[in-house]
Design a protein around this motif. Structure first.
Motif, short mmCIF file in Angstrom:
data_model
loop_
_atom_site.label_atom_id
_atom_site.label_comp_id
_atom_site.label_asym_id
_atom_site.label_seq_id
_atom_site.Cartn_x
_atom_site.Cartn_y
_atom_site.Cartn_z
N ALA A 14 0.84 -1.20 0.00
CA ALA A 14 0.00 0.00 0.00
C ALA A 14 0.88 1.25 0.00
N GLY A 15 0.48 2.22 -0.81
CA GLY A 15 1.27 3.44 -0.97
C GLY A 15 2.26 3.38 -2.10
N GLY A 16 2.46 2.20 -2.66
CA GLY A 16 3.41 2.03 -3.74
C GLY A 16 2.83 2.37 -5.09
N ALA A 61 -12.43 7.19 -13.13
CA ALA A 61 -13.37 6.87 -12.06
C ALA A 61 -13.02 7.70 -10.84
N ASP A 62 -14.03 8.07 -10.08
CA ASP A 62 -13.79 8.89 -8.89
C ASP A 62 -12.81 8.21 -7.93
N SER A 63 -12.86 6.90 -7.87
CA SER A 63 -12.04 6.16 -6.91
C SER A 63 -10.55 6.24 -7.21
N VAL A 64 -10.17 6.61 -8.44
CA VAL A 64 -8.75 6.64 -8.80
C VAL A 64 -8.28 8.03 -9.18
N ASN A 84 -0.37 5.33 -8.74
CA ASN A 84 0.36 5.78 -7.56
C ASN A 84 -0.52 5.70 -6.33
N SER A 85 0.10 5.76 -5.19
CA SER A 85 -0.62 5.73 -3.90
C SER A 85 -1.63 4.59 -3.88
N LEU A 86 -1.16 3.43 -4.23
CA LEU A 86 -2.06 2.27 -4.34
C LEU A 86 -2.62 1.87 -2.99
N LYS A 87 -3.85 1.40 -3.02
CA LYS A 87 -4.58 0.97 -1.83
C LYS A 87 -4.96 -0.49 -1.98
N PRO A 88 -5.18 -1.18 -0.87
CA PRO A 88 -5.60 -2.59 -0.97
C PRO A 88 -6.86 -2.77 -1.82
N GLU A 89 -7.75 -1.78 -1.79
CA GLU A 89 -8.98 -1.89 -2.59
C GLU A 89 -8.74 -1.74 -4.09
N ASP A 90 -7.52 -1.42 -4.49
CA ASP A 90 -7.18 -1.40 -5.91
C ASP A 90 -6.84 -2.80 -6.43
N VAL A 114 -3.14 -7.20 -10.35
CA VAL A 114 -2.52 -6.23 -9.45
C VAL A 114 -2.99 -6.56 -8.03
N THR A 115 -2.03 -6.76 -7.15
CA THR A 115 -2.34 -7.07 -5.76
C THR A 115 -1.63 -6.06 -4.87
N VAL A 116 -2.41 -5.39 -4.03
CA VAL A 116 -1.87 -4.38 -3.12
C VAL A 116 -2.03 -4.89 -1.70
N SER A 117 -0.92 -5.08 -1.02
CA SER A 117 -0.95 -5.60 0.35
C SER A 117 -0.99 -4.44 1.34
N SER A 118 -1.65 -4.68 2.47
CA SER A 118 -1.78 -3.63 3.49
C SER A 118 -0.62 -3.67 4.47
#
Length: 118
Positions: A14-16, A61-64, A84-90, A114-118
């Motif tokens: 996350a954040g990457g 999309a609003d989410s990104v 950028n600033s990737l979140k687990p929900e991405d 794409v897998t974003v770990s917390s």
């Protein structure tokens, strides 16, 4: 026959950041609007971003919004998604798509995880 090949997915904290690429062949790339979509497990595929064939105007999309950037290189027949600033929900499988104005997205890639770990 049109073909779209995504690459650049992977595992990130996350954040990457990650940059996805989608190389197109078998179509007149500069005439196509391009989009990125994603599908998380158990959910429907959703729109992420698009870039028009002319003028290069973009939609997100609003989410990104503010975190992702779509761009295209017509000389390389490639569309990119800088994330950028990737979140687990991405976390999702990301697909690129190409379409002509008025005809919707008719060509799709096979997707990249794409897998974003917390």
């Amino acid at each position: 026959q049109a073909q779209l090949d995504e690459s650049g997915g992977g595992l990130v904290q996350a954040g990457g950041s990650l940059r996805l690429s989608c190389a197109a062949s078998g179509l007149r790339f500069s005439s196509y609007s391009l989009g990125w979509f994603r599908q998380a497990p158990g959910l429907e595929r959703e729109f992420v971003a698009s870039i028009r064939w002319t003028g290069g105007s973009t939609t997100y999309a609003d989410s990104v919004k503010g975190r992702f950037t779509i761009s295209r290189d017509n000389a390389k027949n490639t569309v990119y998604l800088q994330m950028n600033s990737l979140k687990p929900e991405d976390t999702a499988v990301y697909y690129c798509a190409a379409g002509l104005t008025g005809f919707g997205y008719r060509h799709w890639g096979q997707g990249t995880q794409v897998t974003v770990s917390s």
